[in-house]
Design an enzyme around this catalytic site. Structure first.
Site, short mmCIF file in Angstrom:
data_model
loop_
_atom_site.label_atom_id
_atom_site.label_comp_id
_atom_site.label_asym_id
_atom_site.label_seq_id
_atom_site.Cartn_x
_atom_site.Cartn_y
_atom_site.Cartn_z
N GLU A 1 53.44 -31.20 19.09
CA GLU A 1 53.54 -31.94 17.76
C GLU A 1 53.57 -33.43 18.89
O GLU A 1 53.10 -34.64 18.37
CB GLU A 1 54.18 -31.91 16.65
N HIS B 1 51.76 -31.52 8.36
CA HIS B 1 51.76 -30.48 9.83
C HIS B 1 50.12 -30.63 10.88
O HIS B 1 49.56 -30.69 11.48
CB HIS B 1 52.06 -28.62 9.57
N ARG C 1 61.81 -23.02 0.70
CA ARG C 1 60.65 -23.27 -0.20
C ARG C 1 59.18 -22.16 -0.91
O ARG C 1 59.41 -21.45 0.41
CB ARG C 1 60.12 -24.88 0.81
N ARG D 1 64.72 -14.90 12.52
CA ARG D 1 64.90 -13.94 13.43
C ARG D 1 66.41 -13.28 12.29
O ARG D 1 66.39 -12.33 12.28
CB ARG D 1 65.55 -14.60 13.93
N ASN E 1 56.37 -16.77 17.87
CA ASN E 1 57.20 -15.81 18.07
C ASN E 1 57.22 -14.21 17.89
O ASN E 1 57.96 -13.83 17.95
CB ASN E 1 58.58 -16.80 18.59
N ARG F 1 57.23 -39.26 14.41
CA ARG F 1 56.83 -37.94 13.08
C ARG F 1 57.14 -39.36 11.95
O ARG F 1 57.91 -39.01 11.36
CB ARG F 1 57.18 -37.56 13.08
N ASN G 1 60.95 -37.44 15.71
CA ASN G 1 60.79 -36.35 14.69
C ASN G 1 61.62 -36.03 13.87
O ASN G 1 62.79 -35.09 14.60
CB ASN G 1 60.18 -34.92 15.53
N LYS H 1 64.94 -34.43 16.12
CA LYS H 1 63.79 -33.74 17.18
C LYS H 1 63.84 -35.05 18.36
O LYS H 1 63.18 -35.98 17.86
CB LYS H 1 63.29 -32.83 17.39
#
Ligand SMILES: Nc1ncnc2c1ncn2[C@@H]1O[C@H](COP(=O)(O)OP(=O)(O)O)[C@@H](O)[C@H]1O
Ligand SMILES: CC(=O)OP(=O)(O)O
Ligand SMILES: [Mg+2]
Length: 416
Positions: free
Chosen positions: A402, A181, A251, A293, A343, A92, A8, A15
């Protein structure tokens, strides 16, 4: 064991995961971050436990170098790729345009077509092209399969997919709502349909799965909402490019196009505006941090910009859930997924708090409990006398995967 290596390629990260699609197990995986920046780093996980982690700090000039680094890490820290039973490499690809609506075996023509789509996804498709090219060179003996973020949304109804522009212009330039997505929205909405609490409800109410009305909120660095009826998408918040819709890490989501002309007349170049909208807006633009976070930490210390950013983020989410309730004629299940959605319990309660009129509720204990499992976080009223299932509508948290979805599709295609 037969596995798939899933890549990805993000704008500045790669990733990867080695997945066994049959069991769903991730054999190994990791991430190379800050590609192209002065200092990069790779974190490689050679098993399911925390102990198998290897961290490597190095400058990683491009996605080709990132993939070479990943292959080195497999060599050094294991597991050996030669003995991993790899049957395919799954890539991906964010934008498949009107050309790609199914997983596709990669050849030179496919790479060229993905390259042609770069102007429509300037943050995402260049990295995908680079990742595919290098992977085909380094892993030339394997079939490579491209899985597109846009594919799930190809059957969007025309009323949702069409922009109200001059029809000749839209036809000439391929302008429509593509949606992104999709691999995640498909994976999560299918998991919801199969979840025991949902199955029990539909059975108790004598309804067929085809009538299930879902809203899925994929809230990661990029963020999007979808309305899904009986497994088919009926609307989604991202459009021609991944810029439209929800507030994201960098964005802005929805925006008056008049702002773009105003800024260009004021002296910004089109490429300045592109950078502003893709890389310097959203949470980063409003609060100075793109990671939820950090925005939370700032807001908790009383930072006014961060607090406003959170309000804008939540306001947009509530608007979309309300709009999709109208599109679907009601909501049976609202689901949160991806980094923020899985999360951040305060985002979940913040969205649901003001949507009581839709019948949506949140159970604070269930919402705040930590878990990696798909779960119900709304108040558990009984679906029927004697039933243990909570009544519809439900609010759920479903971890997206994914990589597993890509691995399954790549394996299916590679095995023919
Ligand atoms: N514990 C957490 N609380 C709040 N937000 C989190 C947490 N962990 C991750 N995130 C958010 O999730 C984002 C990454 O989500 P992810 O789905 O991995 O996105 P992407 O695939 O776009 O990189 C981070 O940028 C951060 O904003
Ligand atoms: C399409 C998109 O925005 O992807 P990501 O969330 O990975 O940036
Ligand atoms: Mg993501």
């Amino acid at each position: 064991m037969a596995t798939v290596l899933v890549l990805n390629s993000g704008s500045s990260s790669l990733k990867y995961q080695l997945v066994d699609p049959a069991s769903g197990r991730s054999v190994a995986g990791g991430i190379v971050e800050r590609i192209g920046e002065p200092t990069g780093s790779a974190t490689h996980q050679s098993g399911e436990s925390e102990t198998g982690e290897t961290v490597r700090d190095a400058r990683v000039p491009d996605h080709g170098a990132a993939l070479r680094l990943v292959l080195d890490l497999f060599d050094e820290a294991g597991p050996s790729l030669a003995d991993a039973g790899i049957t395919a490499v799954g890539h991906r690809v964010v934008h498949g345009g009107a050309v790609f609506t199914e997983p596709t075996l990669v050849d030179d023509d496919v790479v060229a077509a993905v390259r042609d789509l770069i102007p429509l996804a300037p943050l995402h498709n260049p990295a995908a092209v680079e990742g595919i090219e290098v992977a085909r060179e380094l892993l030339a003996h394997l079939p490579h399969v491209a899985v597109f973020d846009t594919a799930f949304f190809a059957p969007l109804p025309a009323a949702a997919a069409t922009y109200a522009l001059d029809r000749e212009v839209t036809a000439e330039h391929g302008i429509r709502r593509y949606g992104f997505h999709g691999t995640s929205h498909e994976f999560v909405s299918s998991a919801v349909t199969a979840h025991p609490a949902v199955v029990a409800n539909l059975t108790a109410e004598g309804r067929r799965p085809e009538s299930l009305r879902q809203v899925v909120l994929h809230l990661g660095n990029g963020a999007s909402a979808s309305a899904v009826l009986g497994g088919r998408p009926v609307d989604t918040s991202m459009g021609f490019t991944p810029l439209e819709g929800l507030v994201m890490g960098t964005r802005p989501g929805d925006l008056d196009p008049g702002i773009v002309f105003h800024l260009i007349r004021a002296g910004l170049s089109p490429s300045d505006v592109d950078t502003l909208l893709n890389k310097r807006s959203g949470l980063l633009g409003m609060a100075g941090a793109n990671d939820m976070r950090e925005v939370r930490k700032l807001a908790d210390t009383g930072d006014a910009d961060a607090r406003l950013a959170l309000e804008v983020y939540l306001h947009r989410l509530r608007k979309y859930v309300g709009a999709y309730a109208a599109v679907l004629g009601g909501i049976d299940v609202l689901t949160f997924t991806a980094g923020v959605g899985e999360n951040d319990h305060r985002i979940r309660s913040g969205v649901v708090r003001d949507l009581k009129f839709l019948g949506l509720t949140i159970d604070p204990a269930a919402n705040e409990a930590r878990s990696d499992e798909a779960r119900v976080v709304s108040v558990r009223e009984q679906a029927a006398p004697g039933s243990t299932a909570a009544a519809l509508p439900l609010v759920m948290v479903v971890p997206t995967n994914e990589e597993l979805a890509i691995a399954r599709q790549a394996m299916e295609l590679a095995e023919g």
